[in-house]
Design an enzyme around this catalytic site. Structure first.
Site, PDB file in Angstrom:
ATOM      1  CG  HIS A 291      -2.195  -8.443  -3.253  1.00  0.00           C
ATOM      2  ND1 HIS A 291      -2.858  -7.262  -3.893  1.00  0.00           N
ATOM      3  CD2 HIS A 291      -1.670  -7.963  -2.110  1.00  0.00           C
ATOM      4  CE1 HIS A 291      -2.770  -6.231  -2.839  1.00  0.00           C
ATOM      5  NE2 HIS A 291      -2.114  -6.652  -2.043  1.00  0.00           N
ATOM      6  CG  HIS A 334       5.323  -4.884  -8.391  1.00  0.00           C
ATOM      7  ND1 HIS A 334       4.129  -3.495  -7.910  1.00  0.00           N
ATOM      8  CD2 HIS A 334       5.013  -4.748  -9.640  1.00  0.00           C
ATOM      9  CE1 HIS A 334       3.712  -2.978  -9.031  1.00  0.00           C
ATOM     10  NE2 HIS A 334       4.076  -3.791 -10.145  1.00  0.00           N
ATOM     11  CD  GLU A 340       3.719  -3.128 -14.128  1.00  0.00           C
ATOM     12  OE1 GLU A 340       3.329  -2.005 -13.746  1.00  0.00           O
ATOM     13  OE2 GLU A 340       4.034  -4.153 -13.824  1.00  0.00           O
ATOM     14  CG  HIS A 364       6.258   1.968 -13.504  1.00  0.00           C
ATOM     15  ND1 HIS A 364       5.063   1.808 -12.952  1.00  0.00           N
ATOM     16  CD2 HIS A 364       6.600   3.423 -13.082  1.00  0.00           C
ATOM     17  CE1 HIS A 364       4.693   3.148 -12.202  1.00  0.00           C
ATOM     18  NE2 HIS A 364       5.437   3.607 -12.410  1.00  0.00           N
ATOM     19  CG  HIS A 370       6.504   0.195 -10.498  1.00  0.00           C
ATOM     20  ND1 HIS A 370       7.359  -0.911 -11.081  1.00  0.00           N
ATOM     21  CD2 HIS A 370       5.076  -0.418 -10.716  1.00  0.00           C
ATOM     22  CE1 HIS A 370       6.670  -1.780 -11.711  1.00  0.00           C
ATOM     23  NE2 HIS A 370       5.315  -1.679 -11.811  1.00  0.00           N
TER      24      HIS A 370
END
Length: 431
Positions: A291, A334, A340, A364, A370
């Site tokens: 990613h 992560h 966030e 979060h 999470h």
């Protein structure tokens, strides 16, 4: 209503950060200088500055307005109720370390305009020091009969249900789910609705949102400047009582005018409301394996004094192709130094099998663990890795450098999901 535009006549100018020049009456813009001794057509000259006068030319934001009356003509302001709108610092709230998620807020059953329908979920930083942001949800079912301006920060609107019509002093903007609109700090505006609406607002106290630098991506990709639309001049010549609401230092103040303050006949500059269709975002993703970081989906960023660290980023997860080989394709597990705040506009978010409906919110904070829930992990771990298009989705994040504090109203809301942690239960040892 002389010169006011109807919704079907809303017109725009293209380009992010451009210096625009627009007039609702021919000849209203002065030629050759910004502030002649007498402005054309008997108008008043006013400069609206979004940065310090001495900011570098490349980042200086200001517009010259030519209006029927100067904004200085108003009686004293009086404090009025703040409703559920809160401002950083939230000194009565501790930053929550536990992961939090809320169901979509209920739509109102009594007449509610947008100001009354703003409900603050969380906030970071300090509005008085022009740092941080607040994350709100909004619901409404009635058009505003009053006009608002926000001295604390700019307002980024992310509609989730129903269209908004923003009548601003610099022109009109229509914004629908799948689009965003930004009203800069200090710009006066009114929000009209037809039926119930719901959505999200990022109130940015820091540096004005701008396009991120592209670095190795090169000149093209992500959000393109030409796809951002600013309004053309439109004005209201209305001599009737209007309540003007000012948000300043975390509180709402009101004064009564005998006219509409949306009376700018012409303007030029680069400090303006604008809109953007998120469907025009050119998503960049891996075509080999693994990613890129989610920052690759940044639409707008408010930079901080720390290079490479945003005061707040507006990041989207739009429809896109997934083609990575030998890769766990949803977001990985992560922990992040940034905090966030996440919402869902439509469809399904690819990291959650259920429990995160359109209109919902998750939070979060810095370094909380999470990622995908158990069902998503199990499905993605065994999926056949053929090219796959995520078609029915539009999620977003307000990603902030400061830790979010959560309002007491949000913590006591019946929409708070007290069993959110359960979505990760059953992720047992594999090796």
């Amino acid at each position: 209503m002389d010169g006011a535009r109807s919704r079907t006549q809303t017109a725009y100018q293209s380009g992010f950060g451009n210096h625009f020049a627009t007039e609702a009456r021919p000849g209203a813009l002065p030629v050759g200088q910004n502030s002649p001794q007498k402005a054309p057509q008997g108008l008043y000259t006013e400069q609206l500055s979004g940065t310090a006068f001495t900011a570098p030319r490349a980042s200086n934001l200001r517009s010259w307005l030519y209006r029927l009356r100067p904004t200085a003509t108003h009686p004293p302001y009086q404090r009025t109720g703040d409703g559920d709108w809160r401002t950083a610092p939230l000194l009565d709230a501790d930053p929550p370390f536990n992961r939090l998620r809320w169901n979509p807020p209920e739509l109102p059953t009594t007449p509610t305009d947008l100001i009354a329908g703003i409900k603050t979920v969380a906030a970071t930083g300090d509005a008085l020091t022009q740092s941080g942001c607040a994350a709100h949800v909004y619901v409404a079912n009635q058009s505003m009969r009053r006009v608002l301006f926000n001295a604390d920060g700019e307002m980024l609107f992310v509609p989730q249900l129903g269209n908004l019509h923003l009548a601003t002093e610099m022109g009109h903007i229509d914004v629908a789910p799948g689009e965003i609109a930004v009203v800069p700090r200090g710009v006066r505006f009114r929000v009209d609705v037809e039926g119930p609406v719901r959505g999200y607002i990022c109130e940015n106290y820091g540096a004005a949102l701008r396009l991120p630098d592209l670095g190795p991506i090169g000149a093209n990709g992500l959000a393109n400047p030409r796809d951002f639309l600013a309004p053309t001049a439109a004005f209201e010549d209305v001599s009737q009582g209007t309540t003007l609401i000012a948000k300043f230092a975390g509180h709402l103040h009101q004064t009564e005018l005998d006219h509409s303050p949306l009376d700018v006949v012409a303007w030029h500059g680069n400090y303006t409301p604008y809109k953007y269709d998120l469907a025009l975002f050119n998503a960049v993703n891996t075509v080999t394996f693994d990613h890129p970081d989610p920052s690759i989906f940044t639409v707008l960023t408010s930079p901080s004094e720390v290079q490479g660290t945003a005061n707040v980023d507006f990041v989207i997860f739009p429809p896109r192709w997934m083609v990575a080989e030998h890769t766990f394709r949803p977001p990985w597990y992560h922990r992040n130094v940034m905090s966030e705040f996440m919402g869902l506009v439509t469809g399904v978010y690819d990291a959650k099998a259920d429990g995160f409906a359109p209109g919902a919110v998750s939070l979060h904070n810095c370094m909380t663990s999470h990622g995908p829930d158990r069902a998503t992990f199990e499905k993605a771990s065994s999926a056949e890795l053929l090219p796959h298009r995520l078609a029915d989705t539009l999620a977003f994040m307000f990603e902030a450098r400061h830790v979010f504090r959560v309002t007491q109203a949000a913590l006591s809301s019946p929409s708070l999901q007290h069993d959110y942690d359960a979505c990760w239960e059953g992720l047992t040892k594999l090796g």
